[in-house]
Design a protein around this motif. Structure first.
Motif, mmCIF file in Angstrom:
data_model
loop_
_atom_site.group_PDB
_atom_site.id
_atom_site.type_symbol
_atom_site.label_atom_id
_atom_site.label_comp_id
_atom_site.label_asym_id
_atom_site.label_seq_id
_atom_site.Cartn_x
_atom_site.Cartn_y
_atom_site.Cartn_z
ATOM 1 N N ALA A 32 8.415 -0.939 10.586
ATOM 2 C CA ALA A 32 7.807 -1.805 11.595
ATOM 3 C C ALA A 32 8.304 -3.245 11.461
ATOM 4 O O ALA A 32 8.619 -3.892 12.472
ATOM 5 C CB ALA A 32 6.290 -1.745 11.477
ATOM 6 N N LEU A 33 8.374 -3.746 10.241
ATOM 7 C CA LEU A 33 8.894 -5.100 10.044
ATOM 8 C C LEU A 33 10.376 -5.171 10.421
ATOM 9 O O LEU A 33 10.835 -6.182 10.953
ATOM 10 C CB LEU A 33 8.677 -5.554 8.597
ATOM 11 C CG LEU A 33 7.240 -5.915 8.231
ATOM 12 C CD1 LEU A 33 7.102 -6.102 6.727
ATOM 13 C CD2 LEU A 33 6.782 -7.155 8.973
ATOM 14 N N GLY A 34 11.110 -4.101 10.160
ATOM 15 C CA GLY A 34 12.513 -4.053 10.587
ATOM 16 C C GLY A 34 12.635 -4.134 12.100
ATOM 17 O O GLY A 34 13.497 -4.854 12.626
ATOM 18 N N ALA A 35 11.773 -3.425 12.811
ATOM 19 C CA ALA A 35 11.779 -3.485 14.280
ATOM 20 C C ALA A 35 11.415 -4.893 14.750
ATOM 21 O O ALA A 35 12.008 -5.413 15.709
ATOM 22 C CB ALA A 35 10.804 -2.468 14.845
ATOM 23 N N LEU B 135 1.553 10.168 4.386
ATOM 24 C CA LEU B 135 0.695 9.544 5.400
ATOM 25 C C LEU B 135 0.459 10.498 6.563
ATOM 26 O O LEU B 135 -0.664 10.630 7.054
ATOM 27 C CB LEU B 135 1.326 8.241 5.897
ATOM 28 C CG LEU B 135 0.557 7.493 6.972
ATOM 29 C CD1 LEU B 135 -0.811 7.062 6.452
ATOM 30 C CD2 LEU B 135 1.360 6.293 7.444
ATOM 31 N N LEU B 136 1.503 11.178 6.989
ATOM 32 C CA LEU B 136 1.368 12.136 8.083
ATOM 33 C C LEU B 136 0.416 13.264 7.704
ATOM 34 O O LEU B 136 -0.439 13.667 8.506
ATOM 35 C CB LEU B 136 2.740 12.691 8.471
ATOM 36 C CG LEU B 136 2.793 13.607 9.680
ATOM 37 C CD1 LEU B 136 2.273 12.889 10.915
ATOM 38 C CD2 LEU B 136 4.216 14.083 9.910
ATOM 39 N N ILE C 148 0.863 -1.187 0.000
ATOM 40 C CA ILE C 148 0.000 0.000 0.000
ATOM 41 C C ILE C 148 0.897 1.234 0.000
ATOM 42 O O ILE C 148 1.650 1.450 0.955
ATOM 43 C CB ILE C 148 -0.938 -0.001 1.228
ATOM 44 C CG1 ILE C 148 -1.826 -1.241 1.191
ATOM 45 C CG2 ILE C 148 -1.762 1.277 1.271
ATOM 46 C CD1 ILE C 148 -2.648 -1.451 2.433
ATOM 47 N N PRO C 149 0.835 2.053 -1.063
ATOM 48 C CA PRO C 149 1.784 3.161 -1.195
ATOM 49 C C PRO C 149 1.925 4.052 0.037
ATOM 50 O O PRO C 149 3.045 4.379 0.428
ATOM 51 C CB PRO C 149 1.248 3.943 -2.397
ATOM 52 C CG PRO C 149 0.583 2.903 -3.228
ATOM 53 C CD PRO C 149 -0.038 1.946 -2.240
ATOM 54 N N ALA C 150 0.860 4.433 0.670
ATOM 55 C CA ALA C 150 0.961 5.341 1.809
ATOM 56 C C ALA C 150 1.595 4.678 3.031
ATOM 57 O O ALA C 150 2.093 5.370 3.914
ATOM 58 C CB ALA C 150 -0.421 5.873 2.185
ATOM 59 N N LEU C 151 1.614 3.360 3.082
ATOM 60 C CA LEU C 151 2.107 2.642 4.257
ATOM 61 C C LEU C 151 3.455 1.952 4.051
ATOM 62 O O LEU C 151 3.993 1.359 4.981
ATOM 63 C CB LEU C 151 1.071 1.594 4.690
ATOM 64 C CG LEU C 151 -0.305 2.110 5.061
ATOM 65 C CD1 LEU C 151 -1.245 0.948 5.347
ATOM 66 C CD2 LEU C 151 -0.226 3.045 6.246
ATOM 67 N N GLN C 152 4.006 2.010 2.857
ATOM 68 C CA GLN C 152 5.203 1.243 2.530
ATOM 69 C C GLN C 152 6.379 1.521 3.453
ATOM 70 O O GLN C 152 6.998 0.587 3.979
ATOM 71 C CB GLN C 152 5.620 1.509 1.083
ATOM 72 C CG GLN C 152 4.646 0.974 0.083
ATOM 73 C CD GLN C 152 4.902 1.469 -1.320
ATOM 74 O OE1 GLN C 152 5.619 2.441 -1.532
ATOM 75 N NE2 GLN C 152 4.311 0.798 -2.292
ATOM 76 N N ARG D 238 9.195 9.392 1.414
ATOM 77 C CA ARG D 238 8.244 10.458 1.087
ATOM 78 C C ARG D 238 6.814 10.021 1.353
ATOM 79 O O ARG D 238 5.954 10.839 1.638
ATOM 80 C CB ARG D 238 8.400 10.888 -0.363
ATOM 81 C CG ARG D 238 9.675 11.648 -0.597
ATOM 82 C CD ARG D 238 9.637 12.389 -1.914
ATOM 83 N NE ARG D 238 10.875 13.096 -2.098
ATOM 84 C CZ ARG D 238 11.767 12.803 -3.030
ATOM 85 N NH1 ARG D 238 11.538 11.828 -3.871
ATOM 86 N NH2 ARG D 238 12.878 13.484 -3.124
ATOM 87 N N HIS D 239 6.568 8.725 1.264
ATOM 88 C CA HIS D 239 5.228 8.221 1.540
ATOM 89 C C HIS D 239 4.865 8.399 3.012
ATOM 90 O O HIS D 239 3.693 8.548 3.348
ATOM 91 C CB HIS D 239 5.101 6.753 1.135
ATOM 92 C CG HIS D 239 5.199 6.543 -0.341
ATOM 93 N ND1 HIS D 239 4.237 6.978 -1.218
ATOM 94 C CD2 HIS D 239 6.162 5.949 -1.092
ATOM 95 C CE1 HIS D 239 4.592 6.657 -2.452
ATOM 96 N NE2 HIS D 239 5.764 6.046 -2.405
ATOM 97 N N SER D 240 5.863 8.393 3.890
ATOM 98 C CA SER D 240 5.598 8.647 5.310
ATOM 99 C C SER D 240 5.095 10.069 5.512
ATOM 100 O O SER D 240 4.188 10.305 6.308
ATOM 101 C CB SER D 240 6.863 8.431 6.143
ATOM 102 O OG SER D 240 7.230 7.086 6.118
#
Length: 154
Positions: A101-104, A146-147, A91-95, A141-143
């Protein structure tokens, strides 16, 4: 170093070799396609190879989580988090957020591998952190998008 965007790419910028994944040059399009391919591969890995065994309570997953002492609640929780991360990678806005999150989650998996399994398979989470960090950085940039979306809804 200046960044080239789809709206600001010029022939001189492309000729100088300064290209990022967001550029309109052929090299930039290939980079975007490769990055998306990586995201799809990771999403498939997390959904099928990692989350599915936990969510269907495969004997290997049950045994691992019993060894850790987290039981079925921990197993299902981690499985749901991995599945949600796999979907969010697409999902582009959540990538970017999903990759972080998966890294954490992989940092936690590394610590668990070291402490509960004597380092057996501890390299796997570390290897997965590398492409996740690349995705998080390339899609940063997608973050921001999202913000802005969250602030507009609030």
């Amino acid at each position: 170093m200046s960044e080239i965007t789809a709206s600001g790419a010029s022939a001189t910028d492309a000729a100088s070799g300064t290209v990022i994944a967001e550029s309109a040059t052929p090299r930039g399009r290939r980079a975007r396609a490769a990055l998306f391919g990586l995201q799809v591969l990771l999403a498939l890995f997390y959904a099928i190879a990692s989350a599915l065994p936990k969510l269907i309570a495969h004997s290997s997953a049950v045994e691992s989580f019993d060894t850790i002492g987290w039981g079925s609640t921990g197993m299902y929780t981690i499985g749901v988090l991995e599945l949600a991360g796999a979907v969010a990678l697409l999902i582009p806005a959540l990538q970017s957020v999903a990759a972080m999150a998966l890294g954490a989650l992989m940092v936690g998996a590394f610590v668990v591998q070291l402490t509960s399994f004597d380092g057996e398979n501890a390299a796997t989470p570390l290897i997965l952190i590398v492409p996740l960090a690349l995705i998080a950085w390339a899609r940063r940039r997608h973050s921001a998008d999202l913000l802005r979306l969250v602030r507009r809804q609030a």
